[in-house]
Design a protein around this motif. Structure first.
Motif, PDB file in Angstrom:
ATOM      1  N   ALA A 131      15.148 -39.333  -3.612  1.00 38.31           N
ATOM      2  CA  ALA A 131      15.127 -40.198  -2.435  1.00 38.31           C
ATOM      3  C   ALA A 131      14.687 -41.572  -2.902  1.00 38.31           C
ATOM      4  O   ALA A 131      13.538 -41.761  -3.271  1.00 38.31           O
ATOM      5  N   LEU A 132      15.606 -42.525  -2.908  1.00 38.27           N
ATOM      6  CA  LEU A 132      15.246 -43.895  -3.279  1.00 38.27           C
ATOM      7  C   LEU A 132      14.692 -44.564  -2.040  1.00 38.27           C
ATOM      8  O   LEU A 132      15.436 -45.012  -1.171  1.00 38.27           O
ATOM      9  N   ASN A 133      13.380 -44.613  -1.986  1.00 34.36           N
ATOM     10  CA  ASN A 133      12.729 -45.090  -0.765  1.00 34.36           C
ATOM     11  C   ASN A 133      12.499 -46.599  -0.832  1.00 34.36           C
ATOM     12  O   ASN A 133      12.577 -47.194  -1.892  1.00 34.36           O
ATOM     13  N   MET A 134      12.196 -47.168   0.313  1.00 30.27           N
ATOM     14  CA  MET A 134      11.913 -48.602   0.447  1.00 30.27           C
ATOM     15  C   MET A 134      13.134 -49.439   0.074  1.00 30.27           C
ATOM     16  O   MET A 134      13.013 -50.512  -0.523  1.00 30.27           O
ATOM     17  N   MET A 135      14.307 -48.929   0.428  1.00 27.78           N
ATOM     18  CA  MET A 135      15.519 -49.669   0.119  1.00 27.78           C
ATOM     19  C   MET A 135      15.587 -50.977   0.903  1.00 27.78           C
ATOM     20  O   MET A 135      16.229 -51.930   0.466  1.00 27.78           O
ATOM     21  N   ASP A 136      14.910 -51.026   2.060  1.00 27.55           N
ATOM     22  CA  ASP A 136      14.882 -52.280   2.821  1.00 27.55           C
ATOM     23  C   ASP A 136      14.201 -53.383   2.007  1.00 27.55           C
ATOM     24  O   ASP A 136      14.654 -54.527   1.975  1.00 27.55           O
ATOM     25  N   ALA A 137      13.104 -53.005   1.317  1.00 26.89           N
ATOM     26  CA  ALA A 137      12.398 -53.987   0.496  1.00 26.89           C
ATOM     27  C   ALA A 137      13.257 -54.427  -0.689  1.00 26.89           C
ATOM     28  O   ALA A 137      13.260 -55.595  -1.073  1.00 26.89           O
ATOM     29  N   VAL A 138      14.016 -53.477  -1.249  1.00 26.96           N
ATOM     30  CA  VAL A 138      14.897 -53.813  -2.370  1.00 26.96           C
ATOM     31  C   VAL A 138      15.933 -54.845  -1.930  1.00 26.96           C
ATOM     32  O   VAL A 138      16.189 -55.833  -2.622  1.00 26.96           O
ATOM     33  N   LYS A 187      25.953 -44.550  -9.768  1.00 24.21           N
ATOM     34  CA  LYS A 187      25.776 -44.582 -11.217  1.00 24.21           C
ATOM     35  C   LYS A 187      24.503 -43.822 -11.608  1.00 24.21           C
ATOM     36  O   LYS A 187      24.492 -43.015 -12.537  1.00 24.21           O
ATOM     37  N   LEU A 188      23.427 -44.083 -10.851  1.00 24.42           N
ATOM     38  CA  LEU A 188      22.166 -43.409 -11.143  1.00 24.42           C
ATOM     39  C   LEU A 188      22.336 -41.895 -11.000  1.00 24.42           C
ATOM     40  O   LEU A 188      21.854 -41.108 -11.824  1.00 24.42           O
ATOM     41  N   SER A 189      23.080 -41.503  -9.960  1.00 20.91           N
ATOM     42  CA  SER A 189      23.312 -40.090  -9.709  1.00 20.91           C
ATOM     43  C   SER A 189      24.092 -39.452 -10.861  1.00 20.91           C
ATOM     44  O   SER A 189      23.762 -38.353 -11.322  1.00 20.91           O
ATOM     45  N   THR A 190      25.107 -40.170 -11.373  1.00 23.08           N
ATOM     46  CA  THR A 190      25.885 -39.648 -12.490  1.00 23.08           C
ATOM     47  C   THR A 190      25.020 -39.533 -13.741  1.00 23.08           C
ATOM     48  O   THR A 190      25.065 -38.524 -14.469  1.00 23.08           O
ATOM     49  N   LEU A 191      24.216 -40.580 -13.994  1.00 21.53           N
ATOM     50  CA  LEU A 191      23.379 -40.585 -15.193  1.00 21.53           C
ATOM     51  C   LEU A 191      22.363 -39.453 -15.179  1.00 21.53           C
ATOM     52  O   LEU A 191      22.067 -38.841 -16.198  1.00 21.53           O
ATOM     53  N   LEU A 192      21.802 -39.183 -14.009  1.00 17.08           N
ATOM     54  CA  LEU A 192      20.752 -38.171 -13.933  1.00 17.08           C
ATOM     55  C   LEU A 192      21.309 -36.771 -13.677  1.00 17.08           C
ATOM     56  O   LEU A 192      20.681 -35.771 -14.006  1.00 17.08           O
ATOM     57  N   GLY A 193      22.480 -36.721 -13.045  1.00 14.31           N
ATOM     58  CA  GLY A 193      23.062 -35.423 -12.707  1.00 14.31           C
ATOM     59  C   GLY A 193      22.499 -34.831 -11.426  1.00 14.31           C
ATOM     60  O   GLY A 193      22.558 -33.630 -11.201  1.00 14.31           O
ATOM     61  N   PHE A 194      21.930 -35.682 -10.590  1.00 11.87           N
ATOM     62  CA  PHE A 194      21.374 -35.212  -9.318  1.00 11.87           C
ATOM     63  C   PHE A 194      21.888 -36.085  -8.187  1.00 11.87           C
ATOM     64  O   PHE A 194      22.186 -37.256  -8.404  1.00 11.87           O
ATOM     65  N   PRO A 195      21.925 -35.541  -6.963  1.00  9.67           N
ATOM     66  CA  PRO A 195      22.239 -36.397  -5.813  1.00  9.67           C
ATOM     67  C   PRO A 195      21.138 -37.451  -5.635  1.00  9.67           C
ATOM     68  O   PRO A 195      19.966 -37.159  -5.867  1.00  9.67           O
ATOM     69  N   VAL A 196      21.543 -38.653  -5.282  1.00 10.90           N
ATOM     70  CA  VAL A 196      20.588 -39.726  -5.017  1.00 10.90           C
ATOM     71  C   VAL A 196      20.851 -40.247  -3.614  1.00 10.90           C
ATOM     72  O   VAL A 196      21.989 -40.576  -3.283  1.00 10.90           O
ATOM     73  N   VAL A 197      19.816 -40.297  -2.784  1.00 11.69           N
ATOM     74  CA  VAL A 197      19.974 -40.726  -1.396  1.00 11.69           C
ATOM     75  C   VAL A 197      19.084 -41.929  -1.139  1.00 11.69           C
ATOM     76  O   VAL A 197      17.919 -41.939  -1.549  1.00 11.69           O
ATOM     77  N   GLU A 198      19.637 -42.946  -0.475  1.00 11.20           N
ATOM     78  CA  GLU A 198      18.814 -44.111  -0.124  1.00 11.20           C
ATOM     79  C   GLU A 198      18.058 -43.834   1.171  1.00 11.20           C
ATOM     80  O   GLU A 198      18.652 -43.351   2.131  1.00 11.20           O
ATOM     81  N   THR A 199      16.781 -44.141   1.191  1.00 15.73           N
ATOM     82  CA  THR A 199      16.015 -43.921   2.422  1.00 15.73           C
ATOM     83  C   THR A 199      15.118 -45.117   2.740  1.00 15.73           C
ATOM     84  O   THR A 199      14.789 -45.908   1.858  1.00 15.73           O
ATOM     85  N   VAL A 200      14.753 -45.212   4.014  1.00 15.72           N
ATOM     86  CA  VAL A 200      13.689 -46.111   4.444  1.00 15.72           C
ATOM     87  C   VAL A 200      12.778 -45.242   5.305  1.00 15.72           C
ATOM     88  O   VAL A 200      13.060 -44.993   6.470  1.00 15.72           O
ATOM     89  N   ALA A 201      11.711 -44.747   4.706  1.00 15.17           N
ATOM     90  CA  ALA A 201      10.891 -43.740   5.380  1.00 15.17           C
ATOM     91  C   ALA A 201      10.295 -44.264   6.678  1.00 15.17           C
ATOM     92  O   ALA A 201      10.161 -43.533   7.648  1.00 15.17           O
ATOM     93  N   ARG A 202       9.950 -45.554   6.697  1.00 15.74           N
ATOM     94  CA  ARG A 202       9.284 -46.116   7.884  1.00 15.74           C
ATOM     95  C   ARG A 202      10.154 -45.999   9.126  1.00 15.74           C
ATOM     96  O   ARG A 202       9.644 -45.807  10.215  1.00 15.74           O
TER      97      ARG A 202
END
Lengths: 722, 80
Positions: A115-122, A133-148
């Protein structure tokens, strides 16, 4: 409906993991402790159309070493409970460092969803992250989140469920290269581990080899305990590797391993995962704030103002709901008095149970408001700044910057409470400093001790009451710090734990998080009041009630009363009548005092008198002090009973004060000695129970004996030199 | 590495590149967990009111260290 999927939520401290957990599970959370340690275990359920998830919030850690209980807990959970999926939450604004933990989970082979959190700040920073790309490199699903805001949480749950089902039972540990020096050694060790089936039920074989090189305490202990030859052989290889590292690379294997992990991350990053501007606006704002807030001159002033502000706010706000709670218990008292006929049972229910529990529950609103303020400071990021500023001073006494908050909450500014204070020591990550903090925080001037000081200083030092109060507060700090120093140089001796700490960017706390955490802490306190305090209240009531006066002396009082009542009935003028009513009340009070002296409590008080006389305390004071062990709130009211003042309201105790000031047995020395004793003696029972849970029952017992001994010694000295 | 100094000697706002981290054991591990490894760029952002601990900025975040912990780190200054 399929079986429940266990998902572990893991990530660095300050990555927004708890906020995400709250967003996922709402308020339906279970809070407990991991077995044997005081690390909180939080879990909650998430239901989707097709699945049910049990999400376990692992403690926030930067790494998976064996240095702190948090790290061990996180690691053991992954290894032993094998969650179907690990949801790794990352603060996307500092992706590289956050991936350091990810790599370590990957080396354990855990199936993960990121969970790539704080995407709003990014986005605000003008950066973009190529999640595919990150998902391919790591071999895992990557999801963008803003927990707040809860953004991305549904996608995250879906990915987690899908990935857990797809990956079930296949754990694939990541192998990364640790360079020409370590790689051959690792291969040799791995082969040996595999050939002998060494510990590999639990851990991946290459991981075990790495841990031998890193000299991981837990794994070495497990290996040594297995009785296998392999342990010795691995240790020999690891020692050789260490030598080789130092001669060729000038650093130890653990440093080499860390470098290569960061190198692995850096090489992924170089493939264009993060794009865009690398100026950091949010950090700029935090930096600007910090320039003022941690300034040499303004920093301490702002800190004092903040602390003072908390107390200034707590009381007026807390008083409103406190009035409701008090009104409720008053109503309950009246109802119970009306329903139950006058008898021992009535006395038990009204004085023992409702009076005892009500007295403690009255504090709940205050504690809630204070907790809310503290939770806000914590979530805001200011707590870390206070620790940073105060560390130099507190370190001189063997404490840690983060010891400040437990002291303040416990009554460092008069009016706190040691129960939440001791619980607040949880934020300390260093075990020795934490123990020293827990054991010394109860010396602070808590809200329950304050009425005693108000009573005595007003009665015996009428011209200097405020100065006495201030002096008491100073004494509490001096004693707490000196005792901390003493403990840290004797029974809790040892190097201070590293301070290395993150100063997180300032963030506005979420309402939901603040409310959930405040409620939880208050609930813990209320549960105690409902169980421990209830039992103790009944016990004290019984000790002060039984055995009742023998018939003959009860008869004497009864006769006096009948005579007075007869005269009262015959009285003609109002003046006569009120004089007689006074007399009647006097008789009742005399009887109450006689009954108290005759009771178990009275006898115990009298039995202690020969010793307590050294500090100037008579049997009456002893009863009050014994009662004060249950809850310090009891001291003033017990003194009132013992000095035949009838019911004394702790808020308006002028009558009792005047009575004491005129008593030939009391002097300024007695008052001073009693104030010192009340300030320092055994923590109240609830605090002792909390110390027992947060540290150990041995240390809880220690605090009772040690504090009382110290308090008595100082009281005797004060009594004799004054 | 001709020109390296100890992290403790750096001034506020000075920047530099970490050249070596000699801490071992728990301290070493904690320092490395936080991303303080050779070749990392740092900038001193401030010192606590009593000059200790020190706060430093890495690429994306800020951490604090006590002076006696900073002693284990050597830095090659790059600016100011």
């Amino acid at each position: 409906m399929t079986a429940t999927i266990t998902a572990a939520l893991a990530g660095n401290p300050n990555c927004g993991k708890t906020t995400l957990f709250n967003a996922l599970t709402g308020a339906r959370q279970h809070v407990g402790n991991y077995p044997g340690v005081t690390v909180e275990r939080r879990s909650g359920n998430v239901k989707t159309d097709t699945a049910s998830l049990n999400v376990v919030d692992l403690p926030g850690t930067y790494s998976l070493t064996a240095y702190s209980p948090e790290e061990l807990v996180a690691r053991d959970f992954i290894v032993d409970e094998r969650p179907q999926v690990v949801i790794n939450v990352l603060d996307a604004t500092s992706l590289e460092r956050n991936l350091y933990l990810t790599i370590q989970f990957m080396e354990l082979g855990a199936p993960m969803v990121l969970a790539l959190n704080m995407m709003d700040a990014v986005k605000k920073q003008g950066k973009t992250i190529d999640t595919d790309k990150l998902s391919t490199l790591l071999g895992f699903p990557v999801v963008e989140t803003v927990a707040r805001t809860g953004l991305g949480k549904n996608a995250l749950v879906q990915h987690a469920v899908a990935f857990a089902r797809q990956k079930e039972k296949s754990w694939q540990p990541l192998h990364i290269s640790y360079g020409p020096v370590l790689d051959p050694i690792l291969n040799e060790m791995e082969e040996m581990i595999r050939a002998n089936g060494f510990l590999d039920q639990r851990f991946p074989s290459r991981w075990i080899a790495l841990k031998y090189l890193e000299e991981d305490e837990q794994v070495l202990k497990l290996g040594g305990g297995s009785g296998s030859k392999t342990h010795q052989q691995l240790k020999i290889i690891a020692d050789k590797a260490k030598e080789k590292c130092f001669t060729t690379l000038e650093v130890g294997p653990e440093a080499v391993i860390a470098d290569f992990r960061y190198g692995h991350i850096a090489s992924m990053m170089k493939q264009g995962v993060v794009k865009g501007d690398t100026t950091h606006q949010r950090r700029h704002l935090s930096d600007k704030i910090d320039r003022v807030v941690t300034d040499q001159f303004f920093g301490p002033i702002i800190m004092l103002a903040t602390l003072y502000g908390i107390f200034y706010i707590t009381f007026p706000i807390g008083e409103i709901p406190m009035g409701w709670v008090e009104a409720f218990f008053e109503w309950l008292t009246n109802a119970a008095t009306a329903i139950i006929p006058e008898s021992l049972l009535q006395s038990l229910v009204v004085d023992g149970i409702i009076g005892g529990v009500g007295g403690v529950m009255g504090f709940v609103p205050l504690i809630m408001v204070m907790f809310m303020a503290i939770t806000i400071l914590e979530d805001l990021g200011y707590m870390a700044r206070m620790a940073y500023m105060m560390d130099r001073v507190l370190r001189m006494f063997g404490l840690h910057g983060a010891s400040l908050m437990p002291f303040i909450i416990s009554g460092g500014i008069p009016g706190g409470c040691a129960v939440p204070g001791v619980m607040a020591a949880r934020t300390l990550r260093s075990p020795k400093e934490k123990l020293a903090t827990i054991l010394t925080a109860p010396f602070m001037n808590c809200g329950a001790k304050v009425p005693v000081f108000l009573l005595l200083s007003a009665a015996f030092f009428p011209d200097n009451a405020a100065r006495v109060m201030f002096g008491i507060t100073i004494i509490s700090w001096v004693v707490a710090l000196l005792v901390a120093k003493l403990l840290r140089t004797t029974v809790i001796k040892g190097e201070s734990t590293p301070f290395v700490m993150e100063l997180p960017p300032y963030r506005i706390p979420t309402m939901k998080g603040v409310l959930i955490h405040t409620w939880e802490r208050a609930w813990q306190y209320m549960k105690k009041a409902g169980t421990v305090i209830l039992g103790i209240s009944i016990l004290i009531w019984a000790a002060m009630t039984f055995p009742g006066l023998p018939d003959e002396s009860a008869g004497t009082f009864q006769a006096q009363r009948t005579a007075a009542e007869a005269t009262l009935a015959a009285a003609t003028t109002d003046q006569q009548r009120s004089a007689l009513e006074q007399e009647l009340m006097g008789i009742n009070n005399m009887e109450a005092q006689a009954a108290l002296k005759y009771s178990v409590a009275g006898r115990v008080g009298s039995a202690f008198e020969p010793v307590s006389k050294l500090a100037g305390f008579d049997w009456r004071t002893n009863i009050a002090l014994l009662g004060g062990f249950a809850a310090k709130e009891v001291i003033v009211s017990s003194l009132g009973t013992a000095y035949s003042m009838g019911d004394v309201d702790p808020e308006a105790s002028e009558g009792l004060g005047a009575r004491l000031a005129n008593d030939p047995n009391w002097s300024r020395a007695t008052a001073m000695s009693l104030m010192i004793f009340v300030l320092l003696y055994a923590p109240c029972f609830v605090t002792v129970a909390v110390i027992g849970r947060e540290a150990s029952w041995g240390w809880a017992g220690f605090s009772v004996v040690f504090n009382t001994g110290l308090a008595f010694t100082l009281s005797v000295i004060v009594y004799h030199i004054m | 590495m001709t020109n390296t100094i100890n992290l403790r000697e750096m001034q506020v706002n000075q920047t530099g590149t970490i050249r070596s981290v000699r801490a071992t054991g728990e301290l070493g591990r904690r320092i490395r967990d936080m991303g303080l490894v050779p070749n990392t760029e740092i900038r001193i952002v401030g010192r606590a009111p009593l000059k200790d601990p020190v706060a430093l900025r890495l690429l994306d975040f800020t951490i604090t260290l006590r002076n006696n912990e900073a002693d284990f780190i050597t830095v090659e200054p790059t600016g100011e």
